[in-house]
Every structure is written in C-alpha cells, then in structure tokens.
Design an enzyme around this catalytic site. Structure first.
Site, PDB file in Angstrom:
ATOM      1  CD  GLN A  51      35.212  43.062 139.005  1.00 48.22           C
ATOM      2  OE1 GLN A  51      35.133  41.843 138.959  1.00 48.22           O
ATOM      3  NE2 GLN A  51      36.187  43.745 138.426  1.00 48.22           N
ATOM      4  CB  CYS A  94      41.292  44.504 138.841  1.00 47.11           C
ATOM      5  SG  CYS A  94      39.608  44.542 139.457  1.00 47.11           S
ATOM      6  CG  HIS A 136      41.272  39.090 141.412  1.00 45.51           C
ATOM      7  ND1 HIS A 136      42.332  39.944 141.272  1.00 45.51           N
ATOM      8  CD2 HIS A 136      40.195  39.750 140.899  1.00 45.51           C
ATOM      9  CE1 HIS A 136      41.919  41.072 140.710  1.00 45.51           C
ATOM     10  NE2 HIS A 136      40.617  40.978 140.471  1.00 45.51           N
ATOM     11  CG  HIS A 140      36.198  42.015 143.007  1.00 48.25           C
ATOM     12  ND1 HIS A 140      36.404  43.375 143.047  1.00 48.25           N
ATOM     13  CD2 HIS A 140      37.016  41.550 142.021  1.00 48.25           C
ATOM     14  CE1 HIS A 140      37.285  43.727 142.134  1.00 48.25           C
ATOM     15  NE2 HIS A 140      37.686  42.630 141.492  1.00 48.25           N
TER      16      HIS A 140
END
Length: 172
Positions: A51, A94, A136, A140
């Site tokens: 991210q 998110c 979660h 990713h």
C-alpha cells in the site's frame, strides 16, 4: 521516520503479488517504523507494504482501542495456517480505498505463522477484529482487495468511482 504516500485504487500495484522479505535488518526496521507512523497518521488499524508501493510480504496492525495504549504488531512473511469454520461479518474499509466501507464475511478466527520485527518466528492465534485485520492485510500481499469480497455490481461501482477520481487528480 517518515510518512509514506499511500497508493490508491485503481493503481495496478495494488494487484501485485508481494515477494518474501529475505532479510530482517536495520533497513527493514526503519521501513517498519515508517509503516507504523504512516498507519497512525492515516489513521488506520492496518497497513501492508504494497500500500506504500513496496511489494514485500510485510504488514503492520494495531487494533488497540482509542482509550488503550498503542500496540503495533508486525507480521513479516505471514502465512495462514488455520482458519475457523465460524464466520464473522465486519464493516471493512481500506486506506487505499478511502471513505468506502462494506460488510465482508471472513473466518472468525485464524492462526498465522510469521516473523516478528526481530526476525523471530511466531505463531499468532487471532479472533475478532485482529483476525479480520490480519486477513484483510494478508489479502493485500496477494493482490486482493476487500472489495473483491463483495458483489461484482458494488465492486464495479467502486472501481469506476476511484478510476474517475484518479483521472481528476491527474488533470488537476
């Protein structure tokens, strides 16, 4: 320490498979601190390295409540080794898809094998919010977003919205 820029949908890097962390060293320790600082600044309860544009199997989580002492946890090269048959539904959001939330079903409890920030192998048994956050963030690392767990119609609407926003940011 520095706050890293967060990657937003529809950036294709979010769909990349992350590679294993090969060395736990001072450089990684500094990056982990940057990730924790970035997560708190966002603010969020979890952040995967992808991210912030780094395709490595690393994530940080802190599910401490507002009135609790911060408790950042580091998961390097996490592997899901067990998941319960019982299901929980949480409204997930998110940092890479800001201001969008949807209910997602996931196993209520999980067991994850990983390295801690010192490179020591650990096994974490998690349930409730921590289990949801782990799943979660681990998604990713595999190029999966929480919107992949909702209906195609809703997912397509979200992708269109964020694609439009991304185009507006480029032309602004």
């Amino acid at each position: 320490m520095s706050i890293k820029p967060i990657i937003y949908l529809p950036d294709p890097i979010l769909r990349q498979q992350s590679q294993a962390v090969e060395r736990v060293d001072n450089e990684l320790a500094a990056f982990i601190e940057d990730m924790i600082e970035t997560m708190y600044d966002a603010p969020g309860v979890g952040l995967a390295a992808i991210q912030v544009g780094v395709p490595r199997r690393l994530l940080v989580i802190d599910v401490a409540g507002k009135d609790e002492e911060p408790n950042p946890q580091v998961f390097i090269n996490p592997e899901l080794v067990a998941a319960s048959d019982d299901i929980n539904v949480y409204e997930e959001g998110c940092l890479s898809i800001p201001d969008y939330y949807a209910e997602v079903e996931r196993p209520e409890a999980v067991t994850v094998r990983h390295l801690d920030r010192n490179g020591k192998e650990r096994v974490t048994e998690a349930n409730g919010l921590l289990a949801t956050c782990l799943q979660h963030e681990m998604d990713h690392l595999n190029g999966v977003l929480f919107i992949d767990h909702i209906s195609k119609l809703k997912r397509d609407m979200v992708v269109r919205k964020f694609t439009k926003l991304a185009k507006q940011r480029v032309t602004a």
